[in-house]
Design an enzyme around this catalytic site. Structure first.
Site, PDB file in Angstrom:
ATOM      1  N   CYS A  70      47.339  49.195  35.306  1.00 48.37           N
ATOM      2  CA  CYS A  70      47.628  50.407  34.665  1.00 48.37           C
ATOM      3  C   CYS A  70      48.847  51.457  35.845  1.00 48.37           C
ATOM      4  O   CYS A  70      49.419  51.180  35.947  1.00 48.37           O
ATOM      5  CB  CYS A  70      47.066  51.557  33.511  1.00 48.37           C
ATOM      6  SG  CYS A  70      48.263  52.741  32.385  1.00 48.37           S
ATOM      7  N   HIS A 118      44.804  47.212  30.468  1.00 48.94           N
ATOM      8  CA  HIS A 118      43.470  47.650  30.746  1.00 48.94           C
ATOM      9  C   HIS A 118      42.737  46.478  30.520  1.00 48.94           C
ATOM     10  O   HIS A 118      41.660  46.857  29.479  1.00 48.94           O
ATOM     11  CB  HIS A 118      42.753  48.840  30.244  1.00 48.94           C
ATOM     12  CG  HIS A 118      43.736  49.826  30.187  1.00 48.94           C
ATOM     13  ND1 HIS A 118      43.095  50.669  31.720  1.00 48.94           N
ATOM     14  CD2 HIS A 118      45.173  50.973  30.586  1.00 48.94           C
ATOM     15  CE1 HIS A 118      43.924  51.905  32.079  1.00 48.94           C
ATOM     16  NE2 HIS A 118      45.248  51.497  31.036  1.00 48.94           N
ATOM     17  N   GLU A 129      40.082  46.024  31.865  1.00 46.88           N
ATOM     18  CA  GLU A 129      38.929  46.230  32.754  1.00 46.88           C
ATOM     19  C   GLU A 129      38.163  47.128  30.973  1.00 46.88           C
ATOM     20  O   GLU A 129      36.523  46.066  31.780  1.00 46.88           O
ATOM     21  CB  GLU A 129      39.031  47.287  33.283  1.00 46.88           C
ATOM     22  CG  GLU A 129      38.730  49.004  33.075  1.00 46.88           C
ATOM     23  CD  GLU A 129      39.997  48.792  32.391  1.00 46.88           C
ATOM     24  OE1 GLU A 129      40.487  50.368  32.264  1.00 46.88           O
ATOM     25  OE2 GLU A 129      41.353  48.524  32.584  1.00 46.88           O
TER      26      GLU A 129
END
Length: 257
Positions: free
Chosen positions: A112, A220, A222
């Protein structure tokens, strides 16, 4: 075999009357469990950080997302209150770190804001509010307090056929989340587009000068590394690259002894 160590960027956050060098837990947990590596956070101290001394002690770099935006003065733009907030101490830390990590061919995973930092560090520009452009979708996070809702998968991206990222994810159309206002404007020389959204927004890029894992995603991974296949493959591949880099450095050190 020792576990590789990953340098993780931090933000400056005001809390309880103090300034904190902070990172969201999802990033360090994704490194620990998804990449099977040890996360080590880097304070946003700018030129006080001796980058080579730090990089000598780690095996890769993770650049996290953040609420703050890269300061427009760093890519020829003009700052304004609507485009904030900014975190210039992070900028003064991560941009030089990116350039040095690339020079030293480190594995890099940028997420990001991290993608935007990589683009600016290499001479590219950003679109401050991509949703204001005609023909672009609204890439901002949903207005929700529940984090699962904010990070929910929101739209598809097309992986560039035959690109480097396709070797990790396949020549596929995958679904990703979307929590950003800024986006890549002018792509920096030295980056290659690896994925795009249906509206043309750059969603992933690779660093040409780093032959191994050097990817940046606008989404994202993660957050869903424990349940989403594409997110899991990305962090697993990052872990493989970290271990390969670690073995190469160890063998060089042994040969020099």
């Amino acid at each position: 075999m020792r576990k590789p160590v990953v340098l993780v960027s931090t933000d400056i956050k005001p809390l309880d009357g103090f300034e904190w060098h902070a990172v969201i837990s999802a990033y360090v947990e994704a490194v620990a469990y998804g990449s099977e590596a040890i996360p080590l956070t880097l304070p946003a101290l700018g030129p006080a950080i001796d980058l080579d001394s730090v990089l000598d002690r780690v095996d890769g770099v993770l650049l996290t997302g953040a609420r703050s935006n890269v300061h427009p003065s760093l890519y020829g733009g003009e700052a304004n209150e609507a485009n904030g907030p900014y975190d210039m101490r992070r900028d003064s830390t991560t941009l030089p770190l990116i350039r040095r990590a690339i020079e030293r061919r480190f594995p890099i995973f940028a997420i990001c804001r991290g993608l935007q930092e990589v683009n600016v560090a290499l001479g590219g520009s950003l679109i401050p509010e991509v949703h204001e452009l005609e023909g672009r979708r609204d890439h901002r996070a949903p207005d929700a307090t529940d984090q699962d809702a904010r990070f929910a998968l929101a739209h598809h991206v097309e992986i560039s056929p035959g690109g480097r990222l396709s070797k990790v994810l396949g020549d596929a159309r995958i679904e990703v989340n979307s929590l950003h206002r800024q986006a890549v404007g002018r792509l920096a020389a030295g980056l290659s587009v690896e994925a795009t959204a249906e509206d043309g927004t750059v969603e992933a890029a690779s660093v040409d000068a780093v032959p191994g894992f050097a990817f940046a995603t606008q989404w994202h991974p993660e957050y869903w590394v424990g349940s989403d296949a594409a997110s899991r493959r990305l962090f697993a591949a990052f872990g493989d690259a970290l271990r390969a880099h670690m073995r190469m450095r160890d063998s060089v050190s042994e040969a020099a002894e």
